[in-house]
Motif scaffolding. Structure first.
Motif, PDB file in Angstrom:
ATOM      1  N   PRO A  97       0.790  -1.244   0.000  1.00 49.91           N
ATOM      2  CA  PRO A  97       0.000   0.000   0.000  1.00 49.91           C
ATOM      3  C   PRO A  97       0.814   1.281   0.000  1.00 49.91           C
ATOM      4  N   ASN A  98       2.122   1.219   0.339  1.00 45.60           N
ATOM      5  CA  ASN A  98       2.945   2.430   0.337  1.00 45.60           C
ATOM      6  C   ASN A  98       3.841   2.545  -0.892  1.00 45.60           C
ATOM      7  N   ASN A  99       3.779   1.590  -1.786  1.00 45.07           N
ATOM      8  CA  ASN A  99       4.634   1.584  -2.963  1.00 45.07           C
ATOM      9  C   ASN A  99       4.088   2.550  -4.010  1.00 45.07           C
ATOM     10  N   ALA A 100       4.831   3.628  -4.283  1.00 45.29           N
ATOM     11  CA  ALA A 100       4.339   4.659  -5.195  1.00 45.29           C
ATOM     12  C   ALA A 100       4.117   4.128  -6.602  1.00 45.29           C
ATOM     13  N   GLN A 101       4.961   3.197  -7.048  1.00 47.21           N
ATOM     14  CA  GLN A 101       4.788   2.624  -8.387  1.00 47.21           C
ATOM     15  C   GLN A 101       3.513   1.802  -8.454  1.00 47.21           C
ATOM     16  N   GLU A 102       3.250   1.002  -7.435  1.00 46.36           N
ATOM     17  CA  GLU A 102       2.037   0.180  -7.441  1.00 46.36           C
ATOM     18  C   GLU A 102       0.785   1.051  -7.360  1.00 46.36           C
ATOM     19  N   ILE A 103       0.840   2.106  -6.554  1.00 46.31           N
ATOM     20  CA  ILE A 103      -0.301   3.033  -6.477  1.00 46.31           C
ATOM     21  C   ILE A 103      -0.553   3.661  -7.841  1.00 46.31           C
ATOM     22  N   VAL A 133       3.121   6.960   2.487  1.00 45.20           N
ATOM     23  CA  VAL A 133       3.934   6.771   1.291  1.00 45.20           C
ATOM     24  C   VAL A 133       5.206   7.611   1.379  1.00 45.20           C
ATOM     25  N   PHE A 134       5.046   8.883   1.715  1.00 48.79           N
ATOM     26  CA  PHE A 134       6.201   9.780   1.754  1.00 48.79           C
ATOM     27  C   PHE A 134       7.120   9.479   2.944  1.00 48.79           C
ATOM     28  N   GLY A 135       6.624   8.739   3.921  1.00 44.53           N
ATOM     29  CA  GLY A 135       7.436   8.387   5.076  1.00 44.53           C
ATOM     30  C   GLY A 135       8.095   7.029   4.987  1.00 44.53           C
ATOM     31  N   ASP A 136       7.870   6.305   3.898  1.00 48.47           N
ATOM     32  CA  ASP A 136       8.419   4.962   3.743  1.00 48.47           C
ATOM     33  C   ASP A 136       9.691   5.029   2.900  1.00 48.47           C
ATOM     34  N   PRO A 137      10.856   4.666   3.461  1.00 45.80           N
ATOM     35  CA  PRO A 137      12.121   4.779   2.716  1.00 45.80           C
ATOM     36  C   PRO A 137      12.152   4.012   1.403  1.00 45.80           C
ATOM     37  N   LYS A 138      11.345   2.968   1.269  1.00 46.87           N
ATOM     38  CA  LYS A 138      11.366   2.158   0.055  1.00 46.87           C
ATOM     39  C   LYS A 138      10.279   2.551  -0.945  1.00 46.87           C
ATOM     40  N   ALA A 139       9.450   3.521  -0.588  1.00 45.11           N
ATOM     41  CA  ALA A 139       8.263   3.812  -1.386  1.00 45.11           C
ATOM     42  C   ALA A 139       8.573   4.333  -2.780  1.00 45.11           C
ATOM     43  N   MET A 140       9.665   5.082  -2.935  1.00 45.55           N
ATOM     44  CA  MET A 140       9.942   5.766  -4.199  1.00 45.55           C
ATOM     45  C   MET A 140      11.000   5.081  -5.057  1.00 45.55           C
ATOM     46  N   LEU A 218       8.361  11.916  16.751  1.00 43.86           N
ATOM     47  CA  LEU A 218       8.986  11.052  15.745  1.00 43.86           C
ATOM     48  C   LEU A 218       9.683   9.866  16.403  1.00 43.86           C
ATOM     49  N   ALA A 219      10.357  10.131  17.528  1.00 45.63           N
ATOM     50  CA  ALA A 219      11.035   9.051  18.255  1.00 45.63           C
ATOM     51  C   ALA A 219      10.019   8.052  18.806  1.00 45.63           C
ATOM     52  N   ASN A 220       8.937   8.563  19.371  1.00 44.86           N
ATOM     53  CA  ASN A 220       7.920   7.684  19.947  1.00 44.86           C
ATOM     54  C   ASN A 220       7.217   6.842  18.880  1.00 44.86           C
ATOM     55  N   TRP A 221       7.100   7.399  17.669  1.00 44.62           N
ATOM     56  CA  TRP A 221       6.460   6.667  16.568  1.00 44.62           C
ATOM     57  C   TRP A 221       7.418   5.692  15.881  1.00 44.62           C
ATOM     58  N   GLY A 222       8.714   5.827  16.147  1.00 50.58           N
ATOM     59  CA  GLY A 222       9.697   5.006  15.454  1.00 50.58           C
ATOM     60  C   GLY A 222       9.873   5.405  14.000  1.00 50.58           C
ATOM     61  N   SER A 223       9.755   6.687  13.714  1.00 48.43           N
ATOM     62  CA  SER A 223       9.796   7.172  12.331  1.00 48.43           C
ATOM     63  C   SER A 223      11.180   7.014  11.705  1.00 48.43           C
ATOM     64  N   THR A 224      11.177   6.839  10.405  1.00 50.54           N
ATOM     65  CA  THR A 224      12.404   6.838   9.629  1.00 50.54           C
ATOM     66  C   THR A 224      12.526   8.182   8.902  1.00 50.54           C
ATOM     67  N   TRP A 225      13.633   8.370   8.179  1.00 49.25           N
ATOM     68  CA  TRP A 225      13.721   9.529   7.308  1.00 49.25           C
ATOM     69  C   TRP A 225      12.717   9.383   6.169  1.00 49.25           C
ATOM     70  N   LEU A 226      12.320  10.501   5.607  1.00 49.00           N
ATOM     71  CA  LEU A 226      11.328  10.486   4.541  1.00 49.00           C
ATOM     72  C   LEU A 226      11.860   9.770   3.306  1.00 49.00           C
ATOM     73  N   ALA A 227      10.943   9.351   2.464  1.00 45.31           N
ATOM     74  CA  ALA A 227      11.304   8.510   1.326  1.00 45.31           C
ATOM     75  C   ALA A 227      12.337   9.163   0.419  1.00 45.31           C
ATOM     76  N   PHE A 228      12.139  10.441   0.093  1.00 44.26           N
ATOM     77  CA  PHE A 228      13.058  11.112  -0.815  1.00 44.26           C
ATOM     78  C   PHE A 228      14.359  11.527  -0.127  1.00 44.26           C
ATOM     79  N   ASN A 229      14.466  11.289   1.177  1.00 42.99           N
ATOM     80  CA  ASN A 229      15.730  11.494   1.898  1.00 42.99           C
ATOM     81  C   ASN A 229      16.459  10.179   2.147  1.00 42.99           C
ATOM     82  N   SER A 230      15.985   9.118   1.499  1.00 38.50           N
ATOM     83  CA  SER A 230      16.496   7.775   1.817  1.00 38.50           C
ATOM     84  C   SER A 230      17.026   7.035   0.596  1.00 38.50           C
ATOM     85  N   PHE A 231      17.513   7.768  -0.403  1.00 40.09           N
ATOM     86  CA  PHE A 231      18.110   7.085  -1.551  1.00 40.09           C
ATOM     87  C   PHE A 231      19.276   6.220  -1.072  1.00 40.09           C
ATOM     88  N   PRO A 232      19.352   4.966  -1.514  1.00 36.22           N
ATOM     89  CA  PRO A 232      20.380   4.053  -0.976  1.00 36.22           C
ATOM     90  C   PRO A 232      21.804   4.479  -1.282  1.00 36.22           C
TER      91      PRO A 232
END
Length: 372
Positions: A97-103, A133-140, A218-232
């Motif tokens: 559900p968070n995959n931008a290509q699949e959406i 979607v924008f919060g998932d490192p693998k989404a984009m 963000l710490a309490n939610w266990g957030s990651t960096w945003l998707a566009f900030n997470s290029f491998p």
């Protein structure tokens, strides 16, 4: 802004017109809203911030898609003949559900099955590309090669109002040279050709104010960096620590804080560290994108000067803006950050993420984009 870009991309792939509206703080129709105790406009036209396919500018030759249209035009044309699609009608069938290509693929299939030119998603059923979607490192990762080479990004630009503010303040972040052309008044070409790297400039994005509490959340939610900030391929990656441990939530919050809401010493140390990398060779000017107050920024500037030798240090508070430009000052900052030789961003910030999107689309070296 990224939601607008992805929606434009979807319309472009579907060979339909994207419908753009105003940037809206308060949807009740009022002229003004209140933010931090101050009156601000309730609606700001996107065209005073950006230009390009998302706000109706012509697509490049060979693009077989109609231009974007305003919401007023759409409502007038389609008032009594809309096809309205609830989001869940498409998204309930997604495997990721968070995959931008699949959406995008799922909505393309849906749109291509409808002959009516007047189609919209039902307002009460969430965005097509939402915060998950924008919060998932693998989404984009899957959609990026196509998105980055589409006219949505190759012909993205900042508005004449924003470019004029950049030119007015260019002494803060550019070398003084009559050979460097001004942006304002020059015909638009492409994103990459227009917004080239500014040699010698480092930009740091420092959030203050409400971010102190936001970082705790963000710490309490266990957030990651945003998707566009997470290029491998980027040097800095963020991996949240495991939950639990002897200090529990406090330890996790302290792990997040330097990356999200660093103190002056931590900022100085990070700037010093990144300045000594190969990507920062020749950097002499420092620009700080920030909403920090002037007294705190004066203290930060002094600490930075003590630690390193700089030709100049300037901040968002040093910009000279007219009345209209004050309401798009973040766009001015983003234009400066987009062109920096080295950017040190905040991985949790959508503003940083907008900048990183443009830097990566314009093929800036991955090691020139760093994070706190």
């Amino acid at each position: 802004m990224q939601e607008v870009l992805l929606n434009t991309y979807l319309a472009y792939k579907a060979k339909r017109s994207f419908v753009f509206a105003n940037y809206t703080w308060n949807p009740d129709g009022s002229l003004y809203s209140t933010y931090n105790g101050k009156k601000i406009p309730s609606q700001i036209p996107f065209s005073v911030m950006i230009r390009g396919p998302s706000v109706g500018d012509p697509l490049p030759e060979g693009s077989h898609a109609p231009p974007a249209v305003s919401r007023d035009y759409y409502e007038k044309l389609c008032k009594d003949r809309k096809t309205i699609i609830p989001r869940h009608e498409v998204h309930d069938h997604l495997s990721s559900p968070n995959n931008a290509q699949e959406i995008t693929d799922a909505w393309l299939a849906k749109l291509n099955s409808i002959s009516n030119p007047c189609v919209e998603s039902k307002k009460e059923t969430d965005q097509l590309y939402n915060y998950l979607v924008f919060g998932d490192p693998k989404a984009m990762l899957e959609i990026w090669p196509s998105l980055s080479t589409s006219p949505v990004l190759t012909h993205f630009g900042w508005s004449p109002l924003v470019e004029l503010a950049f030119d007015t303040n260019r002494h803060l972040f550019m070398p003084v040279s009559p050979l460097i052309p001004y942006l304002s008044g020059q015909p638009f070409t492409t994103n990459a050709e227009r917004y080239t790297m500014i040699p010698g400039l480092m930009v740091v994005h420092i959030r203050r104010g409400d971010y102190e509490q936001h970082c705790v959340n963000l710490a309490n939610w266990g957030s990651t960096w945003l998707a566009f900030n997470s290029f491998p391929e980027m040097l800095d990656q963020f991996n949240p620590p495991p939950r639990g441990g002897p200090r529990g939530e406090l330890a996790i919050q302290e792990f997040y804080r330097p990356h999200c809401y660093p103190n002056i010493q931590e900022i100085v140390e990070r700037v010093h560290e990144v300045r000594r990398t190969p990507a920062a060779r020749g950097v002499r000017k420092l620009y700080i994108m920030t909403n920090g107050d002037r007294a705190w920024l004066a203290e930060l500037k002094e600490a930075l000067r003590r630690a390193d030798d700089w030709d100049s240090i300037a901040t968002s508070r040093d910009l000279v803006l007219n009345l209209e430009q004050k309401y798009v000052s973040q766009a001015v900052d983003m234009l400066v950050g987009q062109r920096a030789q080295v950017l040190i961003g905040n991985g949790f910030s959508t503003v940083t993420s907008n900048i990183v999107t443009m830097r990566m689309a314009n093929r800036f070296p991955a090691d020139s984009t760093r994070f706190l």
